[in-house]
Motif scaffolding. Structure first.
Motif, PDB file in Angstrom:
ATOM      1  N   MET A  60       0.845  -1.200   0.000  1.00  0.00           N
ATOM      2  CA  MET A  60       0.000   0.000   0.000  1.00  0.00           C
ATOM      3  C   MET A  60       0.878   1.247   0.000  1.00  0.00           C
ATOM      4  N   GLN A  61       0.595   2.121  -0.946  1.00  0.00           N
ATOM      5  CA  GLN A  61       1.348   3.364  -1.023  1.00  0.00           C
ATOM      6  C   GLN A  61       0.579   4.462  -0.288  1.00  0.00           C
ATOM      7  N   VAL A  62       1.253   5.181   0.585  1.00  0.00           N
ATOM      8  CA  VAL A  62       0.616   6.311   1.272  1.00  0.00           C
ATOM      9  C   VAL A  62       1.289   7.583   0.770  1.00  0.00           C
ATOM     10  N   THR A  63       0.545   8.406   0.057  1.00  0.00           N
ATOM     11  CA  THR A  63       1.094   9.631  -0.528  1.00  0.00           C
ATOM     12  C   THR A  63       0.438  10.839   0.138  1.00  0.00           C
ATOM     13  N   LEU A  64       0.907  12.027  -0.214  1.00  0.00           N
ATOM     14  CA  LEU A  64       0.315  13.244   0.345  1.00  0.00           C
ATOM     15  C   LEU A  64      -0.773  13.769  -0.574  1.00  0.00           C
ATOM     16  N   CYS A  65      -1.878  14.205   0.006  1.00  0.00           N
ATOM     17  CA  CYS A  65      -2.960  14.761  -0.815  1.00  0.00           C
ATOM     18  C   CYS A  65      -2.690  16.240  -1.083  1.00  0.00           C
ATOM     19  N   GLU A  66      -3.426  16.768  -2.036  1.00  0.00           N
ATOM     20  CA  GLU A  66      -3.300  18.203  -2.308  1.00  0.00           C
ATOM     21  C   GLU A  66      -3.824  18.985  -1.107  1.00  0.00           C
ATOM     22  N   ASP A  67      -3.371  20.213  -0.986  1.00  0.00           N
ATOM     23  CA  ASP A  67      -3.766  21.050   0.142  1.00  0.00           C
ATOM     24  C   ASP A  67      -5.290  21.234   0.159  1.00  0.00           C
ATOM     25  N   ARG A  68      -5.926  20.963   1.282  1.00  0.00           N
ATOM     26  CA  ARG A  68      -7.383  21.128   1.420  1.00  0.00           C
ATOM     27  C   ARG A  68      -7.709  21.309   2.894  1.00  0.00           C
ATOM     28  N   PRO A  69      -8.888  21.853   3.216  1.00  0.00           N
ATOM     29  CA  PRO A  69      -9.235  22.015   4.635  1.00  0.00           C
ATOM     30  C   PRO A  69      -9.253  20.662   5.337  1.00  0.00           C
ATOM     31  N   ILE A  70      -8.774  20.610   6.544  1.00  0.00           N
ATOM     32  CA  ILE A  70      -8.767  19.353   7.309  1.00  0.00           C
ATOM     33  C   ILE A  70      -9.993  19.299   8.225  1.00  0.00           C
ATOM     34  N   LEU A  71     -10.303  20.438   8.835  1.00  0.00           N
ATOM     35  CA  LEU A  71     -11.507  20.547   9.656  1.00  0.00           C
ATOM     36  C   LEU A  71     -12.652  20.967   8.739  1.00  0.00           C
ATOM     37  N   THR A  72     -13.685  20.122   8.609  1.00  0.00           N
ATOM     38  CA  THR A  72     -14.784  20.460   7.687  1.00  0.00           C
ATOM     39  C   THR A  72     -16.132  20.300   8.395  1.00  0.00           C
ATOM     40  N   PRO A  73     -17.179  20.965   7.902  1.00  0.00           N
ATOM     41  CA  PRO A  73     -18.496  20.856   8.540  1.00  0.00           C
ATOM     42  C   PRO A  73     -19.016  19.415   8.508  1.00  0.00           C
ATOM     43  N   CYS A  74     -19.789  19.066   9.521  1.00  0.00           N
ATOM     44  CA  CYS A  74     -20.331  17.704   9.625  1.00  0.00           C
ATOM     45  C   CYS A  74     -21.851  17.788   9.711  1.00  0.00           C
ATOM     46  N   SER A  75     -22.536  16.949   8.945  1.00  0.00           N
ATOM     47  CA  SER A  75     -23.998  17.025   8.915  1.00  0.00           C
ATOM     48  C   SER A  75     -24.655  16.104   9.950  1.00  0.00           C
ATOM     49  N   LEU A  76     -23.869  15.362  10.718  1.00  0.00           N
ATOM     50  CA  LEU A  76     -24.464  14.443  11.697  1.00  0.00           C
ATOM     51  C   LEU A  76     -25.086  15.228  12.859  1.00  0.00           C
ATOM     52  N   GLU A  77     -26.174  14.696  13.372  1.00  0.00           N
ATOM     53  CA  GLU A  77     -26.901  15.387  14.439  1.00  0.00           C
ATOM     54  C   GLU A  77     -26.001  15.616  15.665  1.00  0.00           C
ATOM     55  N   GLY A  78     -25.977  16.846  16.132  1.00  0.00           N
ATOM     56  CA  GLY A  78     -25.229  17.156  17.348  1.00  0.00           C
ATOM     57  C   GLY A  78     -23.735  17.342  17.149  1.00  0.00           C
ATOM     58  N   ILE A  79     -23.252  17.204  15.913  1.00  0.00           N
ATOM     59  CA  ILE A  79     -21.814  17.355  15.639  1.00  0.00           C
ATOM     60  C   ILE A  79     -21.648  18.453  14.583  1.00  0.00           C
ATOM     61  N   ASN A  80     -20.759  19.407  14.862  1.00  0.00           N
ATOM     62  CA  ASN A  80     -20.563  20.509  13.913  1.00  0.00           C
ATOM     63  C   ASN A  80     -19.422  20.284  12.928  1.00  0.00           C
ATOM     64  N   TYR A  81     -18.385  19.561  13.375  1.00  0.00           N
ATOM     65  CA  TYR A  81     -17.193  19.430  12.539  1.00  0.00           C
ATOM     66  C   TYR A  81     -16.655  18.000  12.520  1.00  0.00           C
ATOM     67  N   GLN A  82     -15.975  17.694  11.426  1.00  0.00           N
ATOM     68  CA  GLN A  82     -15.340  16.388  11.290  1.00  0.00           C
ATOM     69  C   GLN A  82     -13.916  16.569  10.773  1.00  0.00           C
ATOM     70  N   VAL A  83     -13.116  15.538  11.003  1.00  0.00           N
ATOM     71  CA  VAL A  83     -11.764  15.494  10.438  1.00  0.00           C
ATOM     72  C   VAL A  83     -11.587  14.130   9.792  1.00  0.00           C
ATOM     73  N   ASP A  84     -11.178  14.109   8.525  1.00  0.00           N
ATOM     74  CA  ASP A  84     -10.781  12.855   7.887  1.00  0.00           C
ATOM     75  C   ASP A  84      -9.270  12.808   7.932  1.00  0.00           C
ATOM     76  N   THR A  85      -8.735  11.917   8.739  1.00  0.00           N
ATOM     77  CA  THR A  85      -7.282  11.878   8.904  1.00  0.00           C
ATOM     78  C   THR A  85      -6.596  11.316   7.655  1.00  0.00           C
ATOM     79  N   TYR A  86      -7.346  10.621   6.802  1.00  0.00           N
ATOM     80  CA  TYR A  86      -6.822  10.114   5.526  1.00  0.00           C
ATOM     81  C   TYR A  86      -7.797  10.482   4.416  1.00  0.00           C
TER      82      TYR A  86
END
Ligand code: SF4
Length: 264
Positions: A1-27
């Motif tokens: 498995m190759q792990v590369t770097l993604c292009e620059d993008r926001p890491i903290l993003t809005p989350c639509s789940l009830e009661g949660i405002n933000y999410q982070v996708d670590t990958y």
């Protein structure tokens, strides 16, 4: 498995789940490669060969967190924070450390028991929660549908350890595949280890979805007698299969007095 770097993008993003405002996708991308995955149609790489991570995740996320008050952040929306490469990339562990240092908490969804490694950080957070997703009763069938996940029994054991450590637990019983997933039996196994359970059926937005095409091919090869039934149930809104199943699950829920949410 190759792990590369993604292009620059926001890491903290809005989350639509009830009661949660933000999410982070670590990958970006998910090595687990569940063939039914709802994110698969938007995959930016071939997940069987390459997933990506953010460069300087701590420095950049640290800056983004400065603009919001401490709160619970969701991990596990578009990719699994504990996919196999996390064992050596440590992106998720570093993010949890940062969140804990800044007074934030985390709610995590995973298909791995690697989360047990980070119980020291989760225990130090207020209101941390870990949910494990399962869909297959035996330790063989899951391999057909989820290329690189671990056995259901190991996931449940991991959740048992999370609960024993005093961290809130949950489980996502998803996706229920008609004729393949024995949902009542799985629910009975989850009840002792999960404080809250959510149940969802297999669903796709269209028959042309890549994730349905993948799933259909697996069913055609390994459960050919079920293909017609599965297709009908999945693409017929309000099919009686789902209402009958919901009734059965509600009976178990009432009997066990459990916090179970059925969305089939
Ligand atoms: S673990 Fe979740 S995000 Fe990863 S492939 Fe499976 S369903 Fe998709």
């Amino acid at each position: 498995m190759q792990v590369t770097l993604c292009e620059d993008r926001p890491i903290l993003t809005p989350c639509s789940l009830e009661g949660i405002n933000y999410q982070v996708d670590t990958y970006v991308g998910c090595e687990h490669y569940c063939y039914y995955c709802y994110v698969l149609p938007q995959a930016e790489t071939d997940w069987s060969k390459e997933v990506q991570m953010h460069a300087d995740i701590i420095e950049r996320l640290g800056r983004q967190l400065e603009s919001i008050p401490p709160q619970t952040i969701y991990l596990g929306y578009h990719s699994d924070p504990y996919q196999p490469c996390e064992a050596y990339c440590l992106q998720t562990r570093k993010v949890l450390e940062l969140l804990q240092q800044r007074g934030f908490s985390a709610t995590i969804l995973t298909k791995s028991d690697l989360v047990v490694r980070d119980l020291d950080i989760l225990q130090a957070m207020e209101r941390a929660a870990v949910s494990v997703s399962v869909a297959f009763n035996d330790d063989h069938t899951y391999r057909l549908f989820e290329a690189k996940t671990i056995e259901t029994s190991r996931r449940i054991e991991g959740l048992r350890q999370v609960k024993a450590a005093g961290v809130k637990t949950g489980s996502l019983l998803c996706p229920i595949i008609p004729g393949v997933t024995d949902a009542p039996a799985l629910l009975e196994r989850l009840i002792p280890v999960a404080d809250e359970i959510w149940v969802y059926g297999l669903s796709f937005s269209a028959q042309s979805d890549q994730s349905w095409q993948n799933t259909r091919d697996i069913i055609r090869r390994h459960f050919p007698e079920l293909l017609e039934q599965v297709e009908q149930v999945v693409f017929t809104k309000g099919h009686s299969y789902w209402s009958d199943l919901a009734k059965n699950l509600e009976i178990i829920k009432e009997k066990q007095n459990m916090n179970v949410h059925v969305y089939v």
